[in-house]
Design an enzyme around this catalytic site. Structure first.
Site, PDB file in Angstrom:
ATOM      1  N   MET A 127      42.850  37.990  50.458  1.00  0.00           N
ATOM      2  CA  MET A 127      43.623  36.748  50.350  1.00  0.00           C
ATOM      3  C   MET A 127      42.870  35.639  49.628  1.00  0.00           C
ATOM      4  O   MET A 127      43.170  34.458  49.816  1.00  0.00           O
ATOM      5  CB  MET A 127      43.990  36.251  51.757  1.00  0.00           C
ATOM      6  CG  MET A 127      44.724  37.254  52.617  1.00  0.00           C
ATOM      7  SD  MET A 127      45.073  36.550  54.240  1.00  0.00           S
ATOM      8  CE  MET A 127      45.528  38.039  55.166  1.00  0.00           C
ATOM      9  N   SER A 128      41.873  35.989  48.832  1.00  0.00           N
ATOM     10  CA  SER A 128      41.080  34.918  48.196  1.00  0.00           C
ATOM     11  C   SER A 128      40.541  35.375  46.846  1.00  0.00           C
ATOM     12  O   SER A 128      41.031  36.334  46.255  1.00  0.00           O
ATOM     13  CB  SER A 128      39.908  34.538  49.116  1.00  0.00           C
ATOM     14  OG  SER A 128      38.970  35.592  49.182  1.00  0.00           O
ATOM     15  N   HIS A 183      34.708  29.801  58.607  1.00  0.00           N
ATOM     16  CA  HIS A 183      34.126  29.197  57.409  1.00  0.00           C
ATOM     17  C   HIS A 183      33.522  27.829  57.708  1.00  0.00           C
ATOM     18  O   HIS A 183      34.137  26.999  58.360  1.00  0.00           O
ATOM     19  CB  HIS A 183      35.200  29.014  56.337  1.00  0.00           C
ATOM     20  CG  HIS A 183      35.603  30.296  55.669  1.00  0.00           C
ATOM     21  ND1 HIS A 183      35.370  30.549  54.340  1.00  0.00           N
ATOM     22  CD2 HIS A 183      36.212  31.388  56.142  1.00  0.00           C
ATOM     23  CE1 HIS A 183      35.825  31.751  54.030  1.00  0.00           C
ATOM     24  NE2 HIS A 183      36.343  32.274  55.120  1.00  0.00           N
ATOM     25  N   TYR A 235      46.480  30.047  50.852  1.00  0.00           N
ATOM     26  CA  TYR A 235      47.462  30.036  51.947  1.00  0.00           C
ATOM     27  C   TYR A 235      47.321  28.817  52.875  1.00  0.00           C
ATOM     28  O   TYR A 235      48.191  28.548  53.690  1.00  0.00           O
ATOM     29  CB  TYR A 235      47.406  31.329  52.775  1.00  0.00           C
ATOM     30  CG  TYR A 235      46.089  31.615  53.469  1.00  0.00           C
ATOM     31  CD1 TYR A 235      45.660  30.865  54.568  1.00  0.00           C
ATOM     32  CD2 TYR A 235      45.273  32.642  53.040  1.00  0.00           C
ATOM     33  CE1 TYR A 235      44.450  31.122  55.199  1.00  0.00           C
ATOM     34  CE2 TYR A 235      44.062  32.919  53.666  1.00  0.00           C
ATOM     35  CZ  TYR A 235      43.664  32.156  54.741  1.00  0.00           C
ATOM     36  OH  TYR A 235      42.470  32.408  55.351  1.00  0.00           O
ATOM     37  N   GLU A 236      46.231  28.079  52.746  1.00  0.00           N
ATOM     38  CA  GLU A 236      46.069  26.905  53.613  1.00  0.00           C
ATOM     39  C   GLU A 236      46.903  25.720  53.132  1.00  0.00           C
ATOM     40  O   GLU A 236      47.303  24.879  53.929  1.00  0.00           O
ATOM     41  CB  GLU A 236      44.596  26.512  53.698  1.00  0.00           C
ATOM     42  CG  GLU A 236      43.755  27.577  54.394  1.00  0.00           C
ATOM     43  CD  GLU A 236      42.275  27.252  54.353  1.00  0.00           C
ATOM     44  OE1 GLU A 236      41.857  26.371  55.118  1.00  0.00           O
ATOM     45  OE2 GLU A 236      41.537  27.882  53.559  1.00  0.00           O
ATOM     46  N   ALA A 288      36.000  38.917  52.466  1.00  0.00           N
ATOM     47  CA  ALA A 288      36.289  40.064  53.326  1.00  0.00           C
ATOM     48  C   ALA A 288      37.570  40.692  52.803  1.00  0.00           C
ATOM     49  O   ALA A 288      38.457  39.981  52.307  1.00  0.00           O
ATOM     50  CB  ALA A 288      36.490  39.603  54.767  1.00  0.00           C
ATOM     51  N   ASN A 307      38.277  46.450  57.271  1.00  0.00           N
ATOM     52  CA  ASN A 307      39.311  47.306  57.886  1.00  0.00           C
ATOM     53  C   ASN A 307      39.925  48.158  56.787  1.00  0.00           C
ATOM     54  O   ASN A 307      39.734  47.878  55.594  1.00  0.00           O
ATOM     55  CB  ASN A 307      40.412  46.439  58.530  1.00  0.00           C
ATOM     56  CG  ASN A 307      41.007  45.453  57.538  1.00  0.00           C
ATOM     57  OD1 ASN A 307      40.432  44.390  57.293  1.00  0.00           O
ATOM     58  ND2 ASN A 307      42.124  45.806  56.951  1.00  0.00           N
ATOM     59  N   HIS A 332      41.482  28.492  51.072  1.00  0.00           N
ATOM     60  CA  HIS A 332      42.330  29.547  50.521  1.00  0.00           C
ATOM     61  C   HIS A 332      43.660  28.973  50.062  1.00  0.00           C
ATOM     62  O   HIS A 332      44.134  27.975  50.602  1.00  0.00           O
ATOM     63  CB  HIS A 332      42.624  30.608  51.591  1.00  0.00           C
ATOM     64  CG  HIS A 332      41.402  31.190  52.218  1.00  0.00           C
ATOM     65  ND1 HIS A 332      40.664  30.508  53.155  1.00  0.00           N
ATOM     66  CD2 HIS A 332      40.803  32.391  52.047  1.00  0.00           C
ATOM     67  CE1 HIS A 332      39.646  31.273  53.526  1.00  0.00           C
ATOM     68  NE2 HIS A 332      39.705  32.415  52.875  1.00  0.00           N
ATOM     69  N   SER A 337      33.763  35.179  54.467  1.00  0.00           N
ATOM     70  CA  SER A 337      33.545  35.692  55.829  1.00  0.00           C
ATOM     71  C   SER A 337      32.363  36.653  55.867  1.00  0.00           C
ATOM     72  O   SER A 337      32.236  37.528  55.019  1.00  0.00           O
ATOM     73  CB  SER A 337      34.779  36.460  56.306  1.00  0.00           C
ATOM     74  OG  SER A 337      35.881  35.600  56.350  1.00  0.00           O
ATOM     75  N   HIS A 348      42.621  38.697  62.504  1.00  0.00           N
ATOM     76  CA  HIS A 348      41.532  37.887  61.946  1.00  0.00           C
ATOM     77  C   HIS A 348      40.270  38.038  62.795  1.00  0.00           C
ATOM     78  O   HIS A 348      39.150  37.978  62.271  1.00  0.00           O
ATOM     79  CB  HIS A 348      41.963  36.415  61.857  1.00  0.00           C
ATOM     80  CG  HIS A 348      40.979  35.558  61.112  1.00  0.00           C
ATOM     81  ND1 HIS A 348      40.514  35.857  59.847  1.00  0.00           N
ATOM     82  CD2 HIS A 348      40.338  34.417  61.454  1.00  0.00           C
ATOM     83  CE1 HIS A 348      39.641  34.942  59.458  1.00  0.00           C
ATOM     84  NE2 HIS A 348      39.513  34.059  60.420  1.00  0.00           N
TER      85      HIS A 348
HETATM   86  N1  HPA Z   1      44.327  42.318  53.956  1.00  0.00           N
HETATM   87  C1  HPA Z   1      44.152  41.087  53.407  1.00  0.00           C
HETATM   88  N2  HPA Z   1      43.061  40.372  53.588  1.00  0.00           N
HETATM   89  C2  HPA Z   1      42.072  40.908  54.334  1.00  0.00           C
HETATM   90  C3  HPA Z   1      42.194  42.180  54.916  1.00  0.00           C
HETATM   91  C4  HPA Z   1      43.385  42.920  54.700  1.00  0.00           C
HETATM   92  O1  HPA Z   1      43.572  44.058  55.177  1.00  0.00           O
HETATM   93  N3  HPA Z   1      41.039  42.407  55.594  1.00  0.00           N
HETATM   94  C5  HPA Z   1      40.262  41.298  55.409  1.00  0.00           C
HETATM   95  N4  HPA Z   1      40.883  40.396  54.646  1.00  0.00           N
END
Ligand code: HPA
Length: 270
Positions: free
Chosen positions: A206-207, A59, A83-84, A111, A230, A81, A28, A242
């Site tokens: 998450m990756s 993506h 999770y997909e 990200a 964040n 990912h 991202s 997201h």
């Molecule tokens: N948690 C998990 N994955 C993320 C986050 C988060 O706070 N921000 C961007 N990807």
């Protein structure tokens, strides 16, 4: 290496012959860098057997080979990912393809949520190490002895030094920290974020971790960098989303691009 990696690499080399020492996975916020590759050939993942199709809206899904700041690179623009699909080895054919193209170095970007207030949204964070909280591993089911992979130097010290050198030249020091992999796709709870902090993480995401394990398995040196989008759940005053990830990732794009361009030049001189 599997036949799939060889087949895909051959197909790409026929389209654009060359030697590609540096491979990348752009997450991202950095997808637009693939659009800046010069003398580029772009091949959609759908034309490459075994490649994943990402369902994540920010993506794209193509391999881009060409020149970045004059250096030959092979870019996986877009990742799938865990999770997909629930498959931690979903990126294996794509990584084997990079290996088949000659890549000795993998740079992965993502990200992430920060657990350190001083490393806030928009900042890059170089990954120094990881914690695999998912309990999943892309080498589960691998039968060769090399599945017992040493991970004590997964994030290569020389590559990290190169990235810090580049950051220093731009006059802005670069944060570095431990990335903790949560499976997603739901974000963490505040309690999980407190746990992550206690366990020594600096960022969560998450990756990347399964890709790093696979790249090390294939013998590549690895560097990885997050764009912080964040603060972790409970550390900021609004809900995570997201949409926020996608929007804030773009605010870090220019700095990340500057670092990545400097990095490829720096490591291509080795
Ligand atoms: N948690 C998990 N994955 C993320 C986050 C988060 O706070 N921000 C961007 N990807």
């Amino acid at each position: 290496m599997s036949d799939i990696g060889q087949t895909c690499a051959q197909k790409i080399l026929e389209a654009r012959p060359g030697t590609y020492r540096i491979g990348m996975i752009l997450g991202s916020g950095l997808g637009s860098l693939a659009g800046e590759v010069e003398d580029a050939v772009r091949i959609p993942y759908t034309d490459l057997p075994g490649f994943p199709v990402s369902t994540v809206t920010s993506h794209s899904s193509e391999v881009v080979v060409g020149l970045l700041s004059g250096v030959p690179v092979a870019i996986l623009s877009g990742r799938a990912h865990f999770y997909e699909s629930g498959d931690p080895s979903v990126m294996r054919p794509a990584l084997e393809t990079l290996k088949g193209l000659g890549c000795e170095i993998l740079l992965a970007t993502n990200a992430a949520g920060s657990l350190r207030e001083e490393v806030g949204p928009g900042s890059p964070m170089l990954i120094s190490d990881h914690i695999n909280w998912s309990g999943r591993n892309p080498l589960i089911g691998e039968e060769s002895e090399s599945r017992f992979l040493d991970m004590s130097t997964a994030y290569d010290a020389d590559l990290r030094a190169a990235m810090h050198k580049v950051a220093g030249q731009t006059g802005e020091p670069l944060a570095e920290g431990v990335y903790m992999w949560f499976s997603g796709p739901s974000f963490e709870t505040p309690a999980e974020i407190r746990m992550a902090k206690t366990l020594g993480a600096d960022a969560v995401g998450m990756s990347t971790v399964p890709e790093v394990i696979m790249a090390r398995f294939l013998g590549m040196k690895v560097a990885a960098m997050s764009i912080i989008t964040n603060l972790g759940a409970g550390l900021q005053d609004h809900a995570l989303s997201h949409d926020e990830t996608k929007a804030v990732a773009l605010t870090g794009t220019d700095r990340m691009k500057q670092l990545v361009r400097g990095f490829v030049k720096e490591v291509s001189n080795d």
